[in-house]
Write an enzyme that holds these catalytic residues in place. Structure first.
Site, PDB file in Angstrom:
ATOM      1  N   ASP A 239      -9.969   8.778   7.067  1.00 47.86           N
ATOM      2  CA  ASP A 239     -11.193   8.572   7.852  1.00 47.86           C
ATOM      3  C   ASP A 239     -10.939   9.121   9.262  1.00 47.86           C
ATOM      4  OD1 ASP A 239     -13.539   7.660   8.948  1.00 47.86           O
ATOM      5  OD2 ASP A 239     -13.157   5.551   8.652  1.00 47.86           O
TER       6      ASP A 239
ATOM      7  N   ARG B 208     -11.044  -4.632  -4.586  1.00 51.51           N
ATOM      8  CA  ARG B 208     -10.002  -3.643  -4.927  1.00 51.51           C
ATOM      9  C   ARG B 208      -9.985  -3.396  -6.432  1.00 51.51           C
ATOM     10  NH1 ARG B 208      -7.078  -2.859  -0.229  1.00 51.51           N
ATOM     11  NH2 ARG B 208      -6.563  -4.694   0.995  1.00 51.51           N
TER      12      ARG B 208
END
Ligand code: 5GP
Ligand code: MG
Length: 191
Positions: free
Chosen positions: A115, A177
């Site tokens: 990111d 997750r």
């Protein structure tokens, strides 16, 4: 019911970007791309160490290494960038220092997503300080144009829009997750 646990998560997902079949196919291709760089044939000790950045990379790591039929070691490091309910990056915090064989070895850093690049920059510096012979990185996802040009991944699964995604290892407040696909969270979950 085929997938009882993940099905409980589906109502919180606004839309799926990549389903598990698409991820599986791309990870297999990435394995081939990476093996082509590090596999020098029989008898060659390539000295590869994978450095997965915990926790987000665990599922990607588990699938990727089984697509890499070469001798390797693993040295984990735990870095937190989005603590708790944060959906905007904070300063990366090293929770568990890099432990393992890195000096003189070819290192492949493995992360779930690139990111702002702050996490990767931090780990790249750590690996270089420990005297790695070479340093490359593999990320499953990348948000293009966000990381500065000097922080780049050598292997990228998919480019995505600048959205907060979960699943396949990626979390929100340590949940999701285990969601097998990669999807965008509903705004109602994060607000
Ligand atoms: P960076 O340091 O490049 O800004 O962020 C990288 C780390 O932040 C990744 O290791 C990942 O754990 C986390 N991260 C970045 N973007 C996202 C996202 O969209 N969703 C989730 N769940 N984690 C993200
Ligand atoms: Mg992470």
């Amino acid at each position: 019911m085929k997938n009882p646990a993940p099905d409980r998560l589906t109502p919180d997902i606004d839309r799926v970007l990549f389903d598990r079949q698409a991820i599986e196919a791309r990870v297999r291709e990435l394995g081939r791309e990476i093996a082509a760089i590090y596999d020098h044939g029989p008898g060659d000790e390539c000295g590869l160490t994978l450095v997965p950045i915990l926790s987000g990379s665990v599922i990607f790591l588990a699938d990727l290494i089984r697509e890499l039929p070469i001798k390797m070691k693993i040295a984990v490091v735990h870095v937190s960038t989005y603590p708790g309910t944060a959906t905007q990056p904070q300063s990366p915090r090293v929770l568990v220092e890099l432990a393992g064989d890195v000096a003189g070895r070819d290192v492949l850093i493995v992360d779930d997503i690139l990111d702002s690049g702050r996490t990767l920059r931090r780990v790249q510096a750590m690996v270089q300080e420990r005297g790695a012979r070479s340093v490359r990185s593999a990320v499953l996802l990348r948000k293009p144009g966000k990381a500065p040009p000097d922080v780049r991944a050598d292997f990228v699964g998919f480019d995505i829009e600048d959205l907060f995604v979960v699943g396949y290892g990626l979390d929100y407040d340590n949940h999701y997750r285990n969601y097998p696909h990669i999807g965008v969270l509903r705004a109602t979950v994060t607000s």
